[in-house]
Design a protein around this motif. Structure first.
Motif, PDB file in Angstrom:
ATOM      1  N   SER A 144      56.506  46.140  25.351  1.00 35.21           N
ATOM      2  CA  SER A 144      57.174  46.156  24.048  1.00 35.21           C
ATOM      3  C   SER A 144      57.428  44.738  23.533  1.00 35.21           C
ATOM      4  O   SER A 144      57.640  44.542  22.348  1.00 35.21           O
ATOM      5  N   ILE A 145      57.384  43.750  24.431  1.00 36.09           N
ATOM      6  CA  ILE A 145      57.585  42.356  24.044  1.00 36.09           C
ATOM      7  C   ILE A 145      56.249  41.653  23.851  1.00 36.09           C
ATOM      8  O   ILE A 145      56.043  40.955  22.867  1.00 36.09           O
ATOM      9  N   ASP A 146      55.342  41.816  24.826  1.00 36.61           N
ATOM     10  CA  ASP A 146      54.031  41.161  24.752  1.00 36.61           C
ATOM     11  C   ASP A 146      53.001  42.064  25.431  1.00 36.61           C
ATOM     12  O   ASP A 146      52.952  42.143  26.657  1.00 36.61           O
ATOM     13  N   SER A 147      52.191  42.733  24.644  1.00 36.23           N
ATOM     14  CA  SER A 147      51.225  43.684  25.190  1.00 36.23           C
ATOM     15  C   SER A 147      50.151  42.995  26.030  1.00 36.23           C
ATOM     16  O   SER A 147      49.637  43.582  26.981  1.00 36.23           O
ATOM     17  N   ASP A 148      49.819  41.741  25.704  1.00 35.77           N
ATOM     18  CA  ASP A 148      48.824  41.019  26.510  1.00 35.77           C
ATOM     19  C   ASP A 148      49.344  40.739  27.914  1.00 35.77           C
ATOM     20  O   ASP A 148      48.600  40.837  28.885  1.00 35.77           O
ATOM     21  N   LEU A 149      50.617  40.395  28.034  1.00 38.81           N
ATOM     22  CA  LEU A 149      51.210  40.169  29.351  1.00 38.81           C
ATOM     23  C   LEU A 149      51.206  41.457  30.160  1.00 38.81           C
ATOM     24  O   LEU A 149      50.834  41.463  31.336  1.00 38.81           O
ATOM     25  N   ALA A 150      51.590  42.558  29.539  1.00 41.30           N
ATOM     26  CA  ALA A 150      51.594  43.852  30.231  1.00 41.30           C
ATOM     27  C   ALA A 150      50.185  44.221  30.685  1.00 41.30           C
ATOM     28  O   ALA A 150      49.990  44.712  31.803  1.00 41.30           O
ATOM     29  N   LYS A 151      49.194  43.957  29.826  1.00 39.12           N
ATOM     30  CA  LYS A 151      47.800  44.246  30.176  1.00 39.12           C
ATOM     31  C   LYS A 151      47.354  43.404  31.369  1.00 39.12           C
ATOM     32  O   LYS A 151      46.706  43.904  32.282  1.00 39.12           O
ATOM     33  N   ASP A 152      47.716  42.118  31.375  1.00 41.90           N
ATOM     34  CA  ASP A 152      47.382  41.236  32.491  1.00 41.90           C
ATOM     35  C   ASP A 152      48.015  41.728  33.797  1.00 41.90           C
ATOM     36  O   ASP A 152      47.363  41.743  34.840  1.00 41.90           O
ATOM     37  N   LEU A 153      49.284  42.112  33.726  1.00 40.16           N
ATOM     38  CA  LEU A 153      49.974  42.566  34.934  1.00 40.16           C
ATOM     39  C   LEU A 153      49.397  43.891  35.447  1.00 40.16           C
ATOM     40  O   LEU A 153      49.271  44.083  36.662  1.00 40.16           O
ATOM     41  N   ARG A 154      49.037  44.787  34.530  1.00 44.86           N
ATOM     42  CA  ARG A 154      48.414  46.049  34.956  1.00 44.86           C
ATOM     43  C   ARG A 154      47.082  45.778  35.653  1.00 44.86           C
ATOM     44  O   ARG A 154      46.762  46.391  36.665  1.00 44.86           O
ATOM     45  N   LYS A 155      46.314  44.843  35.096  1.00 43.37           N
ATOM     46  CA  LYS A 155      45.034  44.489  35.710  1.00 43.37           C
ATOM     47  C   LYS A 155      45.247  43.873  37.086  1.00 43.37           C
ATOM     48  O   LYS A 155      44.538  44.195  38.035  1.00 43.37           O
ATOM     49  N   LEU A 156      46.234  43.002  37.190  1.00 48.47           N
ATOM     50  CA  LEU A 156      46.560  42.378  38.465  1.00 48.47           C
ATOM     51  C   LEU A 156      46.934  43.428  39.509  1.00 48.47           C
ATOM     52  O   LEU A 156      46.466  43.388  40.644  1.00 48.47           O
ATOM     53  N   LEU A 157      47.747  44.399  39.117  1.00 48.30           N
ATOM     54  CA  LEU A 157      48.153  45.464  40.041  1.00 48.30           C
ATOM     55  C   LEU A 157      46.977  46.364  40.395  1.00 48.30           C
ATOM     56  O   LEU A 157      46.860  46.823  41.536  1.00 48.30           O
ATOM     57  N   LYS A 158      46.115  46.629  39.427  1.00 53.43           N
ATOM     58  CA  LYS A 158      44.963  47.490  39.680  1.00 53.43           C
ATOM     59  C   LYS A 158      43.971  46.834  40.637  1.00 53.43           C
ATOM     60  O   LYS A 158      43.421  47.481  41.522  1.00 53.43           O
ATOM     61  N   ASP A 159      43.749  45.530  40.460  1.00 51.44           N
ATOM     62  CA  ASP A 159      42.779  44.815  41.285  1.00 51.44           C
ATOM     63  C   ASP A 159      43.260  44.582  42.711  1.00 51.44           C
ATOM     64  O   ASP A 159      42.444  44.377  43.607  1.00 51.44           O
ATOM     65  N   ARG A 160      44.598  44.580  42.920  1.00 51.89           N
ATOM     66  CA  ARG A 160      45.180  44.338  44.248  1.00 51.89           C
ATOM     67  C   ARG A 160      44.537  43.112  44.894  1.00 51.89           C
ATOM     68  O   ARG A 160      43.933  43.204  45.963  1.00 51.89           O
ATOM     69  N   PRO A 161      44.666  41.944  44.260  1.00 53.31           N
ATOM     70  CA  PRO A 161      43.938  40.768  44.748  1.00 53.31           C
ATOM     71  C   PRO A 161      44.478  40.237  46.073  1.00 53.31           C
ATOM     72  O   PRO A 161      45.653  40.379  46.392  1.00 53.31           O
ATOM     73  N   LYS A 162      43.586  39.633  46.825  1.00 55.83           N
ATOM     74  CA  LYS A 162      43.990  38.900  48.019  1.00 55.83           C
ATOM     75  C   LYS A 162      44.324  37.497  47.543  1.00 55.83           C
ATOM     76  O   LYS A 162      43.473  36.776  47.038  1.00 55.83           O
ATOM     77  N   LEU A 163      45.573  37.123  47.693  1.00 57.85           N
ATOM     78  CA  LEU A 163      46.028  35.827  47.211  1.00 57.85           C
ATOM     79  C   LEU A 163      45.656  34.738  48.210  1.00 57.85           C
ATOM     80  O   LEU A 163      45.806  34.909  49.413  1.00 57.85           O
ATOM     81  N   THR A 164      45.163  33.632  47.701  1.00 61.91           N
ATOM     82  CA  THR A 164      44.824  32.501  48.548  1.00 61.91           C
ATOM     83  C   THR A 164      45.599  31.274  48.071  1.00 61.91           C
ATOM     84  O   THR A 164      45.985  31.190  46.906  1.00 61.91           O
ATOM     85  N   VAL A 165      45.809  30.348  48.982  1.00 58.87           N
ATOM     86  CA  VAL A 165      46.532  29.126  48.666  1.00 58.87           C
ATOM     87  C   VAL A 165      45.563  27.955  48.824  1.00 58.87           C
ATOM     88  O   VAL A 165      44.867  27.859  49.835  1.00 58.87           O
ATOM     89  N   ASP A 166      45.512  27.082  47.819  1.00 54.49           N
ATOM     90  CA  ASP A 166      44.633  25.915  47.928  1.00 54.49           C
ATOM     91  C   ASP A 166      45.321  24.818  48.748  1.00 54.49           C
ATOM     92  O   ASP A 166      46.450  24.986  49.218  1.00 54.49           O
ATOM     93  N   GLU A 167      44.640  23.683  48.902  1.00 53.68           N
ATOM     94  CA  GLU A 167      45.156  22.603  49.748  1.00 53.68           C
ATOM     95  C   GLU A 167      46.453  21.998  49.225  1.00 53.68           C
ATOM     96  O   GLU A 167      47.207  21.380  49.967  1.00 53.68           O
ATOM     97  N   ARG A 168      46.770  22.187  47.941  1.00 55.07           N
ATOM     98  CA  ARG A 168      48.016  21.667  47.368  1.00 55.07           C
ATOM     99  C   ARG A 168      49.165  22.660  47.494  1.00 55.07           C
ATOM    100  O   ARG A 168      50.276  22.383  47.083  1.00 55.07           O
ATOM    101  N   GLY A 169      48.886  23.841  48.050  1.00 54.50           N
ATOM    102  CA  GLY A 169      49.920  24.867  48.175  1.00 54.50           C
ATOM    103  C   GLY A 169      50.083  25.698  46.920  1.00 54.50           C
ATOM    104  O   GLY A 169      51.096  26.349  46.723  1.00 54.50           O
ATOM    105  N   VAL A 170      49.077  25.705  46.049  1.00 54.08           N
ATOM    106  CA  VAL A 170      49.114  26.464  44.804  1.00 54.08           C
ATOM    107  C   VAL A 170      48.331  27.761  44.994  1.00 54.08           C
ATOM    108  O   VAL A 170      47.232  27.752  45.548  1.00 54.08           O
ATOM    109  N   PHE A 171      48.912  28.866  44.534  1.00 56.15           N
ATOM    110  CA  PHE A 171      48.243  30.156  44.669  1.00 56.15           C
ATOM    111  C   PHE A 171      47.101  30.278  43.685  1.00 56.15           C
ATOM    112  O   PHE A 171      47.210  29.874  42.534  1.00 56.15           O
ATOM    113  N   GLU A 172      46.016  30.848  44.157  1.00 56.82           N
ATOM    114  CA  GLU A 172      44.864  31.122  43.311  1.00 56.82           C
ATOM    115  C   GLU A 172      44.769  32.627  43.150  1.00 56.82           C
ATOM    116  O   GLU A 172      44.742  33.359  44.130  1.00 56.82           O
ATOM    117  N   TYR A 173      44.734  33.062  41.910  1.00 57.46           N
ATOM    118  CA  TYR A 173      44.665  34.484  41.599  1.00 57.46           C
ATOM    119  C   TYR A 173      43.236  34.827  41.210  1.00 57.46           C
ATOM    120  O   TYR A 173      42.769  34.397  40.169  1.00 57.46           O
TER     121      TYR A 173
END
Length: 176
Positions: free
Chosen positions: A68-97
């Motif tokens: 209801s606030i930002d449909s693009d954000l909701a769409k991104d989060l739904r996609k993220l949940l649907k994909d169930r990604p394996k999160l990885t961390v780069d050498e700087r300690g930053v997560f890669e999605y």
């Protein structure tokens, strides 16, 4: 002499600062610089306390309110949940999605989304989310959602077998 004052700010004009324009942007800080995921939009979302049976309902309510606030954000989060990604961390300690969601939305919303999720969790679920800050990682709502999904919506062989067993052998009805 006239006693009129110009209509600005909270009195109806388009003044600078204040609470924004009601569309999630604070006009005083520039378009897209500061996002407002205000808790007033999430009053109907119950706190999630860590009950796996209630996770899907909670995440549905959360994403509906976010939509209801930002449909693009909701769409991104739904996609993220649907994909169930394996999160990885780069050498700087930053997560890669992995995946193809809007990086701009991630940068724009991750901090406030994290704060919102902290406010909408309690008990064991809050401990899962709190683990992000305890490990000195950057507050990231996308990461918090992925961690909650991994903990409370796991598609393990045991949980799938439990679902099958509930269908094959349902619990007895109590006759009162």
């Amino acid at each position: 002499q006239s006693m009129q004052q110009p209509m600005t700010g909270a009195q109806g004009g388009r003044g600078v600062g204040g609470k924004g324009n009601g569309m999630g942007f604070d006009e005083g800080r520039g378009m897209g610089k500061r996002v407002i995921l205000d808790q007033k939009y999430f009053q109907r979302v119950d706190k999630f306390e860590g009950n796996p049976a209630k996770f899907k309902s909670w995440i549905f309510d959360l994403l509906t309110s976010i939509g209801s606030i930002d449909s693009d954000l909701a769409k991104d989060l739904r996609k993220l949940l649907k994909d169930r990604p394996k999160l990885t961390v780069d050498e700087r300690g930053v997560f890669e999605y992995p995946g193809d969601f809007e990086e701009e939305n991630h940068i724009k919303y991750k901090g406030e989304l994290y704060a919102l999720i902290v406010a909408l969790t309690a008990g064991e679920a809050k401990c899962v989310v709190r683990g992000i800050s305890e490990k000195n990682w950057e507050p990231d709502g996308y990461l918090a959602i992925c961690m909650l999904q991994a903990r409370y919506d796991a598609n393990t062989a045991a949980s799938l077998l439990q679902c099958v067993m509930e269908v094959v052998n349902p619990p007895a009805l109590k006759n009162h």
